[in-house]
Write an enzyme that holds these catalytic residues in place. Sequence first.
Site, PDB file in Angstrom:
ATOM      1  N   CYS A   1       1.673   8.754  10.533  1.00 51.86           N
ATOM      2  CA  CYS A   1       2.386   9.055   9.284  1.00 51.86           C
ATOM      3  C   CYS A   1       3.164  10.348   9.437  1.00 51.86           C
ATOM      4  O   CYS A   1       4.198  10.549   8.804  1.00 51.86           O
ATOM      5  CB  CYS A   1       1.399   9.147   8.130  1.00 51.86           C
ATOM      6  SG  CYS A   1       0.022  10.237   8.475  1.00 51.86           S
TER       7      CYS A   1
ATOM      8  N   GLU B   1      -2.082   8.355  -0.022  1.00 55.82           N
ATOM      9  CA  GLU B   1      -1.608   8.950   1.236  1.00 55.82           C
ATOM     10  C   GLU B   1      -0.651   7.945   1.842  1.00 55.82           C
ATOM     11  O   GLU B   1      -1.069   7.023   2.550  1.00 55.82           O
ATOM     12  CB  GLU B   1      -2.788   9.190   2.190  1.00 55.82           C
ATOM     13  CG  GLU B   1      -3.802  10.191   1.703  1.00 55.82           C
ATOM     14  CD  GLU B   1      -3.305  11.633   1.770  1.00 55.82           C
ATOM     15  OE1 GLU B   1      -2.206  11.891   2.288  1.00 55.82           O
ATOM     16  OE2 GLU B   1      -4.040  12.505   1.279  1.00 55.82           O
TER      17      GLU B   1
HETATM   18  P1  NAD Z   1       0.188  -0.994   5.030  1.00 55.01           P
HETATM   19  O1  NAD Z   1       0.736  -0.449   3.765  1.00 55.01           O
HETATM   20  O2  NAD Z   1       0.748  -2.272   5.531  1.00 55.01           O
HETATM   21  O3  NAD Z   1      -1.396  -1.245   4.866  1.00 55.01           O
HETATM   22  C1  NAD Z   1      -2.280  -0.183   4.547  1.00 55.01           C
HETATM   23  C2  NAD Z   1      -3.515  -0.752   3.876  1.00 55.01           C
HETATM   24  O4  NAD Z   1      -3.174  -1.236   2.588  1.00 55.01           O
HETATM   25  C3  NAD Z   1      -4.140  -1.932   4.610  1.00 55.01           C
HETATM   26  O5  NAD Z   1      -5.547  -1.866   4.480  1.00 55.01           O
HETATM   27  C4  NAD Z   1      -3.588  -3.126   3.865  1.00 55.01           C
HETATM   28  O6  NAD Z   1      -4.422  -4.248   3.989  1.00 55.01           O
HETATM   29  C5  NAD Z   1      -3.537  -2.593   2.443  1.00 55.01           C
HETATM   30  N1  NAD Z   1      -2.488  -3.195   1.596  1.00 55.01           N
HETATM   31  C6  NAD Z   1      -1.192  -3.405   1.922  1.00 55.01           C
HETATM   32  N2  NAD Z   1      -0.520  -3.922   0.871  1.00 55.01           N
HETATM   33  C7  NAD Z   1      -1.423  -4.048  -0.146  1.00 55.01           C
HETATM   34  C8  NAD Z   1      -1.337  -4.536  -1.491  1.00 55.01           C
HETATM   35  N3  NAD Z   1      -0.195  -4.998  -1.999  1.00 55.01           N
HETATM   36  N4  NAD Z   1      -2.457  -4.504  -2.244  1.00 55.01           N
HETATM   37  C9  NAD Z   1      -3.625  -4.020  -1.742  1.00 55.01           C
HETATM   38  N5  NAD Z   1      -3.760  -3.561  -0.475  1.00 55.01           N
HETATM   39  C10 NAD Z   1      -2.668  -3.574   0.310  1.00 55.01           C
HETATM   40  O7  NAD Z   1       0.308   0.161   6.120  1.00 55.01           O
HETATM   41  P2  NAD Z   1      -0.004   0.096   7.684  1.00 55.01           P
HETATM   42  O8  NAD Z   1       1.073  -0.679   8.361  1.00 55.01           O
HETATM   43  O9  NAD Z   1      -1.425  -0.283   7.919  1.00 55.01           O
HETATM   44  O10 NAD Z   1       0.122   1.651   8.064  1.00 55.01           O
HETATM   45  C11 NAD Z   1       1.334   2.294   8.284  1.00 55.01           C
HETATM   46  C12 NAD Z   1       1.805   3.036   7.043  1.00 55.01           C
HETATM   47  O11 NAD Z   1       0.769   3.902   6.550  1.00 55.01           O
HETATM   48  C13 NAD Z   1       2.968   3.966   7.348  1.00 55.01           C
HETATM   49  O12 NAD Z   1       3.870   3.927   6.271  1.00 55.01           O
HETATM   50  C14 NAD Z   1       2.314   5.329   7.475  1.00 55.01           C
HETATM   51  O13 NAD Z   1       3.202   6.409   7.249  1.00 55.01           O
HETATM   52  C15 NAD Z   1       1.265   5.236   6.413  1.00 55.01           C
HETATM   53  N6  NAD Z   1       0.153   6.178   6.639  1.00 55.01           N
HETATM   54  C16 NAD Z   1       0.062   7.264   5.834  1.00 55.01           C
HETATM   55  C17 NAD Z   1      -0.933   8.199   6.059  1.00 55.01           C
HETATM   56  C18 NAD Z   1      -1.036   9.439   5.213  1.00 55.01           C
HETATM   57  O14 NAD Z   1      -2.068  10.093   5.280  1.00 55.01           O
HETATM   58  N7  NAD Z   1      -0.042   9.793   4.421  1.00 55.01           N
HETATM   59  C19 NAD Z   1      -1.867   8.003   7.088  1.00 55.01           C
HETATM   60  C20 NAD Z   1      -1.755   6.863   7.876  1.00 55.01           C
HETATM   61  C21 NAD Z   1      -0.731   5.960   7.638  1.00 55.01           C
END
Ligand code: NAD
Length: 510
Positions: free
Chosen positions: A296, A262
């Site tokens: 998102c 997601e």
């Molecule tokens: P992010 O990608 O920085 O982090 C999300 C999660 O992934 C966190 O728990 C983080 O610790 C983990 N993570 C990040 N990089 C990683 C890696 N290389 N390996 C393993 N884990 C890793 O995102 P964010 O800033 O927390 O949230 C915002 C983003 O999430 C936006 O792009 C938003 O559109 C998206 N989002 C999507 C949905 C959906 O349902 N499509 C819902 C909520 C947020």
Amino acid sequence: MATPREGVSDELVELFAALDLPPPAPPHTGGLVSEDPSRGVALARLPLDTIERARAKVTAACDAFTRLRLEPGPARGELVRRMGNRLREHKDALARIVCAEVGKCIEEARGEVQEMIDICDFAVGLSRSLGGRTMLSERPGHRMFEQWLPLGPVLCISAFNFPVAVWSWNAAIALVCGDPVVWKPSLKAPLCALATHQLLQPVLADAGLGDALQLVIGPDDPVTTALVDDPRLPLVSATGSCAMGRAVAPRVAARLGRSLLELGGNNAIIVDATADLELAARAIVFGAAGTAGQRCTTTRRLFVERTVAGALTERLVAAYRQLQGRVGDPRDPETLVGPLIDGAACARFAATIEEIRAHGGELLAGGELLDRPGYFVQPTLARVPDARDFPPIDTETFAPILYIKRFDDGAIESAIEWNNRVEQGLSSALFSDSVRAVERFWSPAGSDCGIANVNLGTSGAEIGGAFGGEKATGGGREAGSDAWKAYMRRQTCTVNGSRALPLAQGIRWD
Ligand code: NAD
């Protein structure tokens, strides 16, 4: 950078007490700082899990799986029903923790906890209705059917902006499917996760299944990657940016595991000349500026038919003018726009504003960082030049910036093409009273997104539908409809009730 503190804030002590929980214990050294983005101060310091500790939690989840998978489905539903009731009883206190740690306005934070309750109700219903199909066998006296069985412990990686709801979409469905959940929350929202986890523990412990929900708070490298690589976790359900998906998905694929992704969105609303402009304007402002543009499904792009572009823009400029006075403390019920999550998010907002100017965009409202403690920015409207490419519009900047672009009269297909031009495919909406335009939007040549709404905005989905998007959004589906199938393994079964052994396809092997 937040002012560090060794203990926990008074506010937090009070909020954890309202959840009948002791405050998180401050570690002696190091740990993760949880910050209040509306004040720019630390709320608490939390201990971080090591790889060894994270692996031990996976072992405990695997152990819980051996018991949970043998519980009857309705008994698993009963567990989730009690989780939902516990959330109901503590809705307000948990919402206030969400508000304090991620800066979500209190009304929206309550909505987030309500979403957790709703998905529990939905999952309880599923627990008595999950079923497979019976197919007609071509072989005489044979019966063929499919059954769905528990898959195994699920790794749930969640993003900061829905710090508890997205986990609950996974956890409620996974539990009724018979799967324990190992939760790796965002490091920007660890307290929300800790509070939720501890609040629900007694429900599981009462059922002798305390280990079925695990919480791992650890750095992405090496702790999250160790979990992602762990073959004992057959499904990795990861919510976050496209960059995260690009890092996580290949690792899961390399061990032939299953991913449910997601990821980011760059969502558009199209408004044609037949639309109810008042309705559209209200949906656009909530979609673009609600949650400070940190959903998102936030509306980031607006394509308006030329004849009505002036009238709609005027309404939006007036609404944004009013909105600037409603930016502030997310605890105040009068506030409509809270802070961004951190200083890095403010820096990305400022860089995007520079880019808008550099590419000839016109700022119609907002565009400034607010000079006050915390991470506040102005909800921003930018008009995109008609005749040229405008690179900022192709990027998801996680902030309240809305781009407006006009399309030629009668040229709805060009607006749909612009909607589809970005790499993500999460949410889209059309405002129109024209059946032809609506049918075009929903046709195979229409919106390429996982969500396509008509006469309502891009954000604010209900849990009853399957939620998710296509292309770089990752293709995953969570929550309602048949999203539960991702959490189970399918088995096709055939039984021979005859005394003969006919082969399929009429093959003879005598
Ligand atoms: P992010 O990608 O920085 O982090 C999300 C999660 O992934 C966190 O728990 C983080 O610790 C983990 N993570 C990040 N990089 C990683 C890696 N290389 N390996 C393993 N884990 C890793 O995102 P964010 O800033 O927390 O949230 C915002 C983003 O999430 C936006 O792009 C938003 O559109 C998206 N989002 C999507 C949905 C959906 O349902 N499509 C819902 C909520 C947020």
